[in-house]
Design an enzyme around this catalytic site. Structure first.
Site, PDB file in Angstrom:
ATOM      1  N   ARG A  89     143.755  33.363 -25.326  1.00  0.00           N
ATOM      2  CA  ARG A  89     144.711  32.657 -26.177  1.00  0.00           C
ATOM      3  C   ARG A  89     145.269  33.517 -27.310  1.00  0.00           C
ATOM      4  O   ARG A  89     146.488  33.534 -27.538  1.00  0.00           O
ATOM      5  CB  ARG A  89     144.050  31.417 -26.806  1.00  0.00           C
ATOM      6  CG  ARG A  89     143.972  30.246 -25.908  1.00  0.00           C
ATOM      7  CD  ARG A  89     142.716  29.468 -26.176  1.00  0.00           C
ATOM      8  NE  ARG A  89     141.603  30.216 -25.642  1.00  0.00           N
ATOM      9  CZ  ARG A  89     141.169  30.097 -24.370  1.00  0.00           C
ATOM     10  NH1 ARG A  89     141.717  29.213 -23.590  1.00  0.00           N
ATOM     11  NH2 ARG A  89     140.180  30.834 -23.908  1.00  0.00           N
ATOM     12  N   THR A  90     144.395  34.208 -28.019  1.00  0.00           N
ATOM     13  CA  THR A  90     144.875  34.946 -29.201  1.00  0.00           C
ATOM     14  C   THR A  90     145.789  36.077 -28.763  1.00  0.00           C
ATOM     15  O   THR A  90     146.834  36.324 -29.381  1.00  0.00           O
ATOM     16  CB  THR A  90     143.675  35.483 -30.009  1.00  0.00           C
ATOM     17  OG1 THR A  90     142.728  34.418 -30.172  1.00  0.00           O
ATOM     18  CG2 THR A  90     144.107  35.995 -31.360  1.00  0.00           C
ATOM     19  N   LYS A 118     137.036  59.093 -25.016  1.00  0.00           N
ATOM     20  CA  LYS A 118     136.732  60.531 -25.156  1.00  0.00           C
ATOM     21  C   LYS A 118     136.093  60.847 -26.502  1.00  0.00           C
ATOM     22  O   LYS A 118     135.963  62.002 -26.869  1.00  0.00           O
ATOM     23  CB  LYS A 118     138.032  61.337 -24.990  1.00  0.00           C
ATOM     24  CG  LYS A 118     138.616  61.218 -23.583  1.00  0.00           C
ATOM     25  CD  LYS A 118     139.902  62.012 -23.442  1.00  0.00           C
ATOM     26  CE  LYS A 118     141.116  61.165 -23.662  1.00  0.00           C
ATOM     27  NZ  LYS A 118     142.394  61.831 -23.495  1.00  0.00           N
ATOM     28  N   ARG A 139     141.923  42.801 -32.648  1.00  0.00           N
ATOM     29  CA  ARG A 139     140.650  42.069 -32.509  1.00  0.00           C
ATOM     30  C   ARG A 139     139.568  43.080 -32.220  1.00  0.00           C
ATOM     31  O   ARG A 139     139.681  43.868 -31.267  1.00  0.00           O
ATOM     32  CB  ARG A 139     140.731  41.048 -31.388  1.00  0.00           C
ATOM     33  CG  ARG A 139     139.352  40.536 -30.985  1.00  0.00           C
ATOM     34  CD  ARG A 139     139.393  39.428 -29.997  1.00  0.00           C
ATOM     35  NE  ARG A 139     139.882  38.207 -30.608  1.00  0.00           N
ATOM     36  CZ  ARG A 139     139.791  37.002 -30.038  1.00  0.00           C
ATOM     37  NH1 ARG A 139     139.235  36.863 -28.844  1.00  0.00           N
ATOM     38  NH2 ARG A 139     140.239  35.926 -30.654  1.00  0.00           N
ATOM     39  N   HIS A 172     138.525  34.794 -38.505  1.00  0.00           N
ATOM     40  CA  HIS A 172     139.568  34.656 -37.482  1.00  0.00           C
ATOM     41  C   HIS A 172     140.708  33.892 -38.166  1.00  0.00           C
ATOM     42  O   HIS A 172     140.950  32.717 -37.887  1.00  0.00           O
ATOM     43  CB  HIS A 172     139.003  33.886 -36.288  1.00  0.00           C
ATOM     44  CG  HIS A 172     139.811  33.997 -35.029  1.00  0.00           C
ATOM     45  ND1 HIS A 172     141.112  34.479 -35.000  1.00  0.00           N
ATOM     46  CD2 HIS A 172     139.500  33.664 -33.738  1.00  0.00           C
ATOM     47  CE1 HIS A 172     141.554  34.444 -33.750  1.00  0.00           C
ATOM     48  NE2 HIS A 172     140.599  33.958 -32.965  1.00  0.00           N
TER      49      HIS A 172
HETATM   50  N1   CP Z   1     140.317  30.870 -29.792  1.00  0.00           N
HETATM   51  C1   CP Z   1     140.298  32.143 -29.348  1.00  0.00           C
HETATM   52  O1   CP Z   1     140.156  33.087 -30.142  1.00  0.00           O
HETATM   53  O2   CP Z   1     140.453  32.267 -28.002  1.00  0.00           O
HETATM   54  P1   CP Z   1     140.492  33.645 -27.196  1.00  0.00           P
HETATM   55  O3   CP Z   1     139.148  34.299 -27.368  1.00  0.00           O
HETATM   56  O4   CP Z   1     140.811  33.268 -25.782  1.00  0.00           O
HETATM   57  O5   CP Z   1     141.561  34.499 -27.819  1.00  0.00           O
END
Ligand code: CP
Length: 358
Positions: A89-90, A118, A139, A172
């Site tokens: 999703r993110t 590397k 992320r 998040h």
């Molecule tokens: N809610 C969320 O962060 O979903 P994903 O891990 O699929 O990005």
């Protein structure tokens, strides 16, 4: 005006999160974020501006004229999606947000496919991305890496904004933005997001969405927070310390059914066993009483909502999916709109979008 170029990393790192906010703002628009790293950067007026912008983009995207206008805004910008942890999703909602606004994108989804394999450091990788792109959406499992890179890039010859798309077990922020947007939309015609009870359930110890959303909710009037979890996975002390400091009413519980019957919103989360110190640690915890099913649905008030950041395993039974109070699918789609709003705002296009057609 606080600037990241005027503070040493060691000093910046030690500041309380709320004190970091002015350093992360756009120099020309001090009430607007440049880097988005923590929930603590967002107050109620900013959340309401973002929600209004997301609404505007959502409506504009329905027409060809509006969609083409949005797409014409940022074709001169490129975004790098650097995801060294799994995501559906993110990643996809940020990608779709970039497409809505006309940005072109590149991505690394596995450090093993980049020169980190590397031996290149994360820091050097991210500096490399900044040579080719105008924004990094990242992320990572490392707490604090996004923050460190924001400082590094702001002090480099190619400063570009960083959006934190999930860092360690810590934060998040864009998930919390879409959660707040979903709550604002859910209660828009029902008295608004005030005087509500929000229940969090599941793995509250390691769920970064919970930490970020719990903080954002403190911006709204009289929102009681209830944390329902097995003792081993209860919400950490630092989250409660913020609630105490802000005078927010909260309770800890192990009784989901009782909490559901008193809740306006129930925010379910999955067990985050990827963080287990030894394989199988989570499996030894009895989580059977922390699942939302047909019985819980009967207890949820008529105007209540069920949310989940997703992905889910079995913590929400699929029999709940078609209930009008199940908000998790809409919540997921809201991520695309609020992330579009955040990216547009970061590049200074808020007013241009809000004035479209005026
Ligand atoms: N809610 C969320 O962060 O979903 P994903 O891990 O699929 O990005």
């Amino acid at each position: 005006m606080a600037r990241l170029t005027e503070i040493a990393w060691e000093e910046f790192e030690q500041l309380p999160l709320e004190a970091k906010r002015p350093y992360l703002a756009n120099y020309n628009l001090p009430d607007t974020p440049y880097h988005t790293l923590f929930a603590q950067q967002f107050d109620k007026p900013l959340l309401e501006r973002l929600a209004a912008l997301a609404n505007r983009i959502r409506f504009m995207a329905k027409t060809k004229e509006g969609a083409l206008y949005l797409k014409s805004l940022l074709p001169h910008k490129r975004a790098m999606l650097y995801f060294s942890q799994p995501s559906s999703r993110t990643f996809l909602s940020h990608l779709a947000a970039c497409q809505i606004l006309g940005l072109t994108t590149g991505s690394v989804r596995d450090a093993a496919t980049s020169s980190e394999f590397k031996g290149e450091s994360h820091e050097d990788s991210i500096r490399t991305f900044s040579s080719y792109f105008d924004m990094i959406i990242m992320r990572t499992p490392e707490k604090g890496l996004a923050e460190h890179m924001a400082w590094e890039l702001s002090n480099s010859s190619r400063p570009i904004p960083i959006l934190n798309a999930g860092s360690g077990k810590d934060q998040h922020p864009t998930q919390a933005l879409l959660d707040i947007y979903t709550l604002l939309r859910s209660f828009e015609m029902k008295g608004g997001l005030r005087n509500r009870t929000v229940t969090f359930c599941g793995d509250l110890l390691r769920g970064r969405t919970v930490r970020s959303l719990s903080y954002l909710l403190t911006n709204f009037e009289n929102i009681r927070q209830v944390f329902v979890a097995p003792r081993e996975l209860q919400v950490p002390e630092d989250v409660l310390a913020i609630l105490k400091e802000k005078g927010v009413s909260y309770a800890l519980s192990d009784n989901l059914r009782e909490a559901v019957s008193l809740s306006d919103a129930v925010y379910m989360t999955r067990i985050q066993d990827e963080w287990d110190l030894s394989k199988g640690d989570s499996a030894r915890i009895d989580t059977s009483h922390f699942k939302f099913g047909a019985e819980e649905l009967k207890l949820l008030p008529k105007e209540g909502v069920i949310m989940h950041p997703l992905p889910r395993r079995d913590e929400i039974a699929t029999c709940c999916d078609h209930d009008p109070r199940a908000m998790y699918w809409r919540q997921m789609r809201n991520g695309m709109w609020i992330r579009s709003a955040l990216i547009a705002m970061t590049f200074g296009f808020e007013q241009q979008i809000m004035c479209f057609g005026a």
